[in-house]
Design a protein around this motif. Structure first.
Motif, PDB file in Angstrom:
ATOM      1  N   UNK A  82     -22.445 152.294  66.921  1.00 41.08           N
ATOM      2  CA  UNK A  82     -22.394 153.470  67.791  1.00 41.08           C
ATOM      3  C   UNK A  82     -21.893 154.655  66.984  1.00 41.08           C
ATOM      4  N   UNK A  83     -22.530 155.798  67.161  1.00 40.73           N
ATOM      5  CA  UNK A  83     -22.132 157.031  66.474  1.00 40.73           C
ATOM      6  C   UNK A  83     -21.931 158.118  67.507  1.00 40.73           C
ATOM      7  N   UNK A  84     -20.847 158.857  67.371  1.00 35.65           N
ATOM      8  CA  UNK A  84     -20.549 159.913  68.340  1.00 35.65           C
ATOM      9  C   UNK A  84     -19.841 161.040  67.606  1.00 35.65           C
ATOM     10  N   UNK A  85     -20.172 162.266  67.975  1.00 37.78           N
ATOM     11  CA  UNK A  85     -19.519 163.410  67.332  1.00 37.78           C
ATOM     12  C   UNK A  85     -18.900 164.304  68.377  1.00 37.78           C
ATOM     13  N   UNK A  86     -17.876 165.018  67.996  1.00 37.26           N
ATOM     14  CA  UNK A  86     -17.262 165.950  68.942  1.00 37.26           C
ATOM     15  C   UNK A  86     -16.170 166.761  68.286  1.00 37.26           C
ATOM     16  N   UNK A  87     -15.524 167.560  69.116  1.00 40.03           N
ATOM     17  CA  UNK A  87     -14.404 168.385  68.652  1.00 40.03           C
ATOM     18  C   UNK A  87     -13.123 167.549  68.625  1.00 40.03           C
ATOM     19  N   UNK A  88     -12.175 168.051  67.826  1.00 35.56           N
ATOM     20  CA  UNK A  88     -10.826 167.516  67.884  1.00 35.56           C
ATOM     21  C   UNK A  88      -9.866 168.664  67.606  1.00 35.56           C
ATOM     22  N   UNK A  89      -8.914 168.865  68.517  1.00 35.84           N
ATOM     23  CA  UNK A  89      -7.947 169.952  68.324  1.00 35.84           C
ATOM     24  C   UNK A  89      -6.656 169.375  67.777  1.00 35.84           C
ATOM     25  N   UNK A  90      -6.123 170.003  66.759  1.00 40.51           N
ATOM     26  CA  UNK A  90      -4.941 169.451  66.099  1.00 40.51           C
ATOM     27  C   UNK A  90      -4.010 170.588  65.690  1.00 40.51           C
ATOM     28  N   UNK A  91      -2.694 170.320  65.809  1.00 35.98           N
ATOM     29  CA  UNK A  91      -1.697 171.271  65.319  1.00 35.98           C
ATOM     30  C   UNK A  91      -1.010 170.646  64.129  1.00 35.98           C
ATOM     31  N   UNK A  92      -0.898 171.401  63.068  1.00 31.88           N
ATOM     32  CA  UNK A  92      -0.217 170.872  61.891  1.00 31.88           C
ATOM     33  C   UNK A  92       0.006 171.985  60.898  1.00 31.88           C
ATOM     34  N   UNK A  93       1.107 171.883  60.142  1.00 28.11           N
ATOM     35  CA  UNK A  93       1.435 172.883  59.124  1.00 28.11           C
ATOM     36  C   UNK A  93       1.447 174.285  59.737  1.00 28.11           C
ATOM     37  N   UNK A  94       1.874 174.346  61.004  1.00 30.00           N
ATOM     38  CA  UNK A  94       1.997 175.644  61.665  1.00 30.00           C
ATOM     39  C   UNK A  94       0.663 176.243  62.099  1.00 30.00           C
ATOM     40  N   UNK A  95      -0.398 175.455  62.054  1.00 29.98           N
ATOM     41  CA  UNK A  95      -1.716 175.977  62.441  1.00 29.98           C
ATOM     42  C   UNK A  95      -2.294 175.149  63.580  1.00 29.98           C
TER      43      UNK A  95
END
Ligand SMILES: O=P(O)(O)OP(=O)(O)OP(=O)(O)OC[C@H]1O[C@@H](n2cnc3c(O)ncnc32)[C@H](O)[C@@H]1O
Length: 193
Positions: A82-95
């Motif tokens: 199975x293959x799936x793509x999408x967004x991922x929101x991440x906070x790190x290093x102040x960004x």
């Protein structure tokens, strides 16, 4: 001959599976003539995943769904993908970042394994359009490029990276990672010895 079933008929995903199998054949020639069996499947996740967890669920559901579909057809395979793509929101290093990332799930019917591809930052205007309109990234990319069905070919990956990356390459890398326990079983054995 090894048979590999894929829970999608999307051209970029089929191309990724073929490229992955060619890479695995560098380790073991058994993979060289593997047959790819692509089938469209239904999933219960959002059409446009907005975090890794959703994309992972989608990838796994697709693998299980293609196994069930082949069983209904009286067929089977050695591996179900199975293959799936999408967004991922991440906070790190102040960004705070919104990334596009692809996930792969591989199962032989007993054991399963996840792998992810690279992550590319999504331009802020595109993040806003997807989130505010609730539409799929694929539609927005077609509007921006004036082309049809970009997702079947170079994908948003090709558009963001000016062709240095492609959707197929990103899925290929996710698959190579997901297959690791199957082509390197000694290291991944549960007792670790
Ligand atoms: O036919 P299926 O296998 O369903 O393939 P899909 O192209 O719809 O792909 P996914 O469901 O895996 O991806 C979820 C959504 O994310 C979008 N998407 C993800 N990666 C993309 C890319 O590289 N280019 C364009 N759209 C992309 C697209 O709108 C998809 O509907």
């Amino acid at each position: 001959m090894i048979k590999v079933a894929l829970g999608s008929r999307r051209a970029a995903k089929i191309a990724a599976v073929r490229s992955c199998l060619a890479r695995l054949a560098e380790l073991d020639p058994h993979w060289r003539d593997a047959e790819v069996i692509p089938r469209e499947v239904q999933t219960h996740i959002a059409a446009m995943p907005l975090d890794d967890a959703e994309s992972m669920r989608g990838a796994r559901e697709r693998a299980h769904a293609v196994r069930a579909r082949l069983q209904r057809e009286g067929l089977t395979a050695d591996f179900f993908l199975g293959l799936e793509g999408g967004f991922h929101m991440i906070s790190g290093a102040g960004e705070r970042l919104t990334l596009l990332r692809n996930w792969a799930y591989v199962t032989d019917g007993t054991r399963g394994s996840f792998g992810a591809g690279p992550a590319i930052p999504v331009p802020e205007t595109i993040v806003t359009r997807v989130i505010e309109t609730g539409r799929e990234l694929g539609e927005i990319i077609d509007e921006i490029t004036g082309e049809e069905d970009v997702r079947s070919n170079r994908g948003a990956w090709g558009v963001f990276s000016r062709g240095l990356l492609s959707r197929a390459l990103s899925f290929e890398l996710a698959l190579i990672a997901a297959f690791a326990p199957f082509y390197n079983p000694t290291l991944y054995r549960s007792n670790g010895t």
